[in-house]
Design a protein around this motif. Structure first.
Motif, PDB file in Angstrom:
ATOM      1  N   LEU A  44      -3.842 -11.711 -10.089  1.00 35.58           N
ATOM      2  CA  LEU A  44      -3.400 -10.439  -9.504  1.00 35.58           C
ATOM      3  C   LEU A  44      -1.897 -10.258  -9.699  1.00 35.58           C
ATOM      4  CD1 LEU A  44      -4.504  -8.041  -7.861  1.00 35.58           C
ATOM      5  CD2 LEU A  44      -3.965  -9.308  -5.789  1.00 35.58           C
ATOM      6  N   GLN A  45      -1.161 -11.365  -9.539  1.00 35.46           N
ATOM      7  CA  GLN A  45       0.294 -11.325  -9.735  1.00 35.46           C
ATOM      8  C   GLN A  45       0.628 -10.963 -11.179  1.00 35.46           C
ATOM      9  OE1 GLN A  45       2.313 -14.938  -8.628  1.00 35.46           O
ATOM     10  NE2 GLN A  45       4.287 -13.940  -8.533  1.00 35.46           N
ATOM     11  N   HIS A  46      -0.099 -11.576 -12.141  1.00 36.00           N
ATOM     12  CA  HIS A  46       0.133 -11.279 -13.563  1.00 36.00           C
ATOM     13  C   HIS A  46      -0.157  -9.811 -13.865  1.00 36.00           C
ATOM     14  CE1 HIS A  46       0.998 -15.390 -14.415  1.00 36.00           C
ATOM     15  NE2 HIS A  46      -0.244 -15.825 -14.211  1.00 36.00           N
ATOM     16  N   PHE A  47      -1.235  -9.294 -13.279  1.00 35.19           N
ATOM     17  CA  PHE A  47      -1.616  -7.886 -13.470  1.00 35.19           C
ATOM     18  C   PHE A  47      -0.508  -6.967 -12.952  1.00 35.19           C
ATOM     19  CE2 PHE A  47      -4.654  -4.315 -11.959  1.00 35.19           C
ATOM     20  CZ  PHE A  47      -4.422  -3.588 -13.121  1.00 35.19           C
ATOM     21  N   LEU A  48      -0.010  -7.276 -11.757  1.00 35.40           N
ATOM     22  CA  LEU A  48       1.043  -6.460 -11.135  1.00 35.40           C
ATOM     23  C   LEU A  48       2.338  -6.515 -11.948  1.00 35.40           C
ATOM     24  CD1 LEU A  48       1.995  -4.675  -8.805  1.00 35.40           C
ATOM     25  CD2 LEU A  48       2.442  -6.733  -7.471  1.00 35.40           C
ATOM     26  N   ILE A  49       2.700  -7.731 -12.401  1.00 34.76           N
ATOM     27  CA  ILE A  49       3.927  -7.894 -13.200  1.00 34.76           C
ATOM     28  C   ILE A  49       3.809  -7.126 -14.522  1.00 34.76           C
ATOM     29  CG2 ILE A  49       5.305  -9.572 -14.526  1.00 34.76           C
ATOM     30  CD1 ILE A  49       4.724 -11.564 -12.152  1.00 34.76           C
ATOM     31  N   SER A  50       2.617  -7.192 -15.158  1.00 39.31           N
ATOM     32  CA  SER A  50       2.395  -6.479 -16.433  1.00 39.31           C
ATOM     33  C   SER A  50       2.508  -4.970 -16.235  1.00 39.31           C
ATOM     34  CB  SER A  50       1.008  -6.812 -17.006  1.00 39.31           C
ATOM     35  OG  SER A  50       0.878  -8.187 -17.194  1.00 39.31           O
ATOM     36  N   ALA A  51       1.891  -4.462 -15.140  1.00 42.07           N
ATOM     37  CA  ALA A  51       1.943  -3.019 -14.855  1.00 42.07           C
ATOM     38  C   ALA A  51       3.383  -2.579 -14.605  1.00 42.07           C
ATOM     39  CB  ALA A  51       1.069  -2.696 -13.642  1.00 42.07           C
ATOM     40  N   GLY A 159       3.763 -16.378   1.691  1.00 38.35           N
ATOM     41  CA  GLY A 159       5.216 -16.264   1.648  1.00 38.35           C
ATOM     42  C   GLY A 159       5.663 -14.841   1.369  1.00 38.35           C
ATOM     43  N   ILE A 160       6.925 -14.721   0.955  1.00 39.14           N
ATOM     44  CA  ILE A 160       7.531 -13.416   0.671  1.00 39.14           C
ATOM     45  C   ILE A 160       7.349 -13.111  -0.816  1.00 39.14           C
ATOM     46  CG2 ILE A 160       9.709 -12.122   0.640  1.00 39.14           C
ATOM     47  CD1 ILE A 160       8.964 -12.691   3.463  1.00 39.14           C
ATOM     48  N   GLY A 161       7.033 -11.881  -1.145  1.00 34.76           N
ATOM     49  CA  GLY A 161       6.913 -11.520  -2.565  1.00 34.76           C
ATOM     50  C   GLY A 161       5.992 -10.340  -2.806  1.00 34.76           C
ATOM     51  N   LYS A 162       5.741 -10.092  -4.108  1.00 35.08           N
ATOM     52  CA  LYS A 162       4.952  -8.925  -4.515  1.00 35.08           C
ATOM     53  C   LYS A 162       3.496  -9.008  -4.043  1.00 35.08           C
ATOM     54  CE  LYS A 162       7.368  -7.631  -8.794  1.00 35.08           C
ATOM     55  NZ  LYS A 162       8.408  -8.649  -8.928  1.00 35.08           N
ATOM     56  N   VAL A 163       2.854 -10.164  -4.274  1.00 35.18           N
ATOM     57  CA  VAL A 163       1.417 -10.290  -3.993  1.00 35.18           C
ATOM     58  C   VAL A 163       1.106 -10.138  -2.500  1.00 35.18           C
ATOM     59  CG1 VAL A 163      -0.599 -11.824  -4.152  1.00 35.18           C
ATOM     60  CG2 VAL A 163       0.947 -11.605  -6.082  1.00 35.18           C
ATOM     61  N   PRO A 164       1.858 -10.802  -1.600  1.00 38.10           N
ATOM     62  CA  PRO A 164       1.587 -10.584  -0.168  1.00 38.10           C
ATOM     63  C   PRO A 164       1.699  -9.106   0.221  1.00 38.10           C
ATOM     64  CG  PRO A 164       3.093 -12.418  -0.454  1.00 38.10           C
ATOM     65  CD  PRO A 164       2.915 -11.799  -1.796  1.00 38.10           C
ATOM     66  N   GLY A 165       2.720  -8.426  -0.335  1.00 35.47           N
ATOM     67  CA  GLY A 165       2.886  -7.001  -0.061  1.00 35.47           C
ATOM     68  C   GLY A 165       1.708  -6.204  -0.574  1.00 35.47           C
ATOM     69  N   LEU A 166       1.257  -6.538  -1.777  1.00 37.32           N
ATOM     70  CA  LEU A 166       0.115  -5.859  -2.393  1.00 37.32           C
ATOM     71  C   LEU A 166      -1.141  -6.015  -1.538  1.00 37.32           C
ATOM     72  CD1 LEU A 166      -1.009  -4.464  -5.051  1.00 37.32           C
ATOM     73  CD2 LEU A 166      -1.596  -6.756  -5.795  1.00 37.32           C
ATOM     74  N   ILE A 167      -1.383  -7.245  -1.057  1.00 33.29           N
ATOM     75  CA  ILE A 167      -2.584  -7.503  -0.241  1.00 33.29           C
ATOM     76  C   ILE A 167      -2.517  -6.722   1.066  1.00 33.29           C
ATOM     77  CG2 ILE A 167      -3.858  -9.295   1.036  1.00 33.29           C
ATOM     78  CD1 ILE A 167      -2.851 -11.234  -1.254  1.00 33.29           C
ATOM     79  N   ALA A 168      -1.331  -6.715   1.695  1.00 37.45           N
ATOM     80  CA  ALA A 168      -1.158  -5.965   2.947  1.00 37.45           C
ATOM     81  C   ALA A 168      -1.421  -4.473   2.730  1.00 37.45           C
ATOM     82  CB  ALA A 168       0.254  -6.173   3.492  1.00 37.45           C
ATOM     83  N   ILE A 240       8.759  -7.297   3.027  1.00 39.49           N
ATOM     84  CA  ILE A 240       8.419  -8.653   2.569  1.00 39.49           C
ATOM     85  C   ILE A 240       8.616  -8.797   1.059  1.00 39.49           C
ATOM     86  CG2 ILE A 240       6.903  -9.227   4.490  1.00 39.49           C
ATOM     87  CD1 ILE A 240       4.521  -8.565   2.655  1.00 39.49           C
ATOM     88  N   GLY A 241       9.574  -8.036   0.533  1.00 38.64           N
ATOM     89  CA  GLY A 241      10.006  -8.266  -0.847  1.00 38.64           C
ATOM     90  C   GLY A 241       9.370  -7.402  -1.909  1.00 38.64           C
ATOM     91  N   VAL A 242       8.599  -6.376  -1.530  1.00 36.31           N
ATOM     92  CA  VAL A 242       8.018  -5.487  -2.538  1.00 36.31           C
ATOM     93  C   VAL A 242       9.102  -4.525  -3.016  1.00 36.31           C
ATOM     94  CG1 VAL A 242       6.328  -3.643  -2.969  1.00 36.31           C
ATOM     95  CG2 VAL A 242       5.684  -5.642  -1.619  1.00 36.31           C
TER      96      VAL A 242
END
Length: 295
Positions: A44-51, A159-168, A240-242
């Motif tokens: 999911l992180q790779h997908f988000l980073i690519s987008a 933790g803090i970062g893109k994926v936690p924000g995405l899930i929330a 949270i870092g998004v």
């Protein structure tokens, strides 16, 4: 008479112990399984980073042309296409282009994820009343729980970062997708289903060739609502870092920068209007198409 004014409650020490047991249990779970859960979400992180990379590194004229082409395909309306062009040019002119592209990439990934999870759940709910009765209270909690609360367990696990924000954001935004998929399939005319049965359609054929096509306008309304709720969560997720338009708004609140907050807030409104008009226009076109086909 004290009992009349003070609500009877659990002993303070017992309550503290209960909270401590739950907190310790969740911390233990996080320590034990946090790494595994993080690995599970790495695609999911790779997908988000690519987008995000695509949206931020592609030249701006190409991005504008792509969005205008999508708007035209969905709406067949010159007004909507022209509105998209003006909104995006203003966003770029006021130096909010990169943050806007990050926000759009986040909303895109959230929407794809919400459709991938929400559509099968909505279909399952429409086929089973018992499953619907189980899922509905969960959706009620997800829709009424304050959005800040979602951040606590997600941050503890990932933790803090893109994926936690995405899930929330997905947890907050997915209920309309599930509910309206369920509703759309349940609203399909019984006569049409009987006709499909008379032609010897299997359950899967009936679902994919009759129910889902006829429910598509309602499903599109669900996608529209999911996008709107995801955009509403952008500022909260920035805590949270998004990265995106939410972070300047958060900075403006912390430092009392009025214009920074207003400009970025208006950029969020601009994107919301673009997404809303495109998805609504596409939903209306689908509805007209269905009416012509079955009229």
């Amino acid at each position: 008479m004290d009992w009349f004014y003070t609500f009877p409650h659990m002993n303070d020490e017992a309550l503290r112990n209960l909270k401590k047991v739950i907190d310790d249990g969740f911390r233990g779970f996080t320590r034990e399984w946090g790494g595994t859960i993080e690995t599970f979400f790495s695609p999911l992180q790779h997908f988000l980073i690519s987008a995000e990379r695509f949206m931020t590194q592609t030249p701006w004229p190409i991005i504008i042309l792509i969005i205008m082409a999508i708007a035209w395909f969905a709406s067949r309306s010159i007004k909507i296409v022209f509105g998209c062009l003006i909104t995006l040019l203003l966003i770029g002119y006021f130096d909010m282009w990169t943050d806007t592209m990050r926000t759009i990439s986040m909303i895109f990934v959230c929407t794809v994820l919400s459709i991938a999870i929400g559509l099968p759940l909505g279909i399952a709910m429409s086929r089973s009343d018992r499953f619907q009765r189980i899922v509905n209270p969960v959706l009620d909690v997800m829709q009424t729980m304050p959005s800040f609360v979602y951040l606590i367990p997600v941050v503890m696990l990932l933790g803090i970062g893109k994926v936690p924000g995405l899930i929330a954001v997905v947890i907050y935004a997915i209920p309309p997708m599930i509910r309206l998929t369920d509703l759309g399939i349940r609203l399909v005319d019984k006569d049409v289903l009987e006709a499909a049965d008379a032609f010897g359609s299997s359950g899967w054929q009936k679902l994919f060739k009759v129910q889902l096509p006829l429910a598509l306008p309602t499903i599109m309304a669900g996608i529209n609502q999911t996008i709107m709720m995801a955009l509403a969560m952008v500022v909260v997720a920035s805590m949270i870092g998004v990265q995106g338009l939410g972070q300047p708004v958060l900075k403006a609140i912390a430092n009392q920068y009025f214009t920074l907050g207003i400009f970025n807030g208006l950029a969020i409104v601009g994107i919301a209007i673009i997404f809303d008009r495109i998805s609504q226009a596409y939903g209306k076109r689908l509805q007209k198409h269905q009416e012509v086909a079955h009229g």
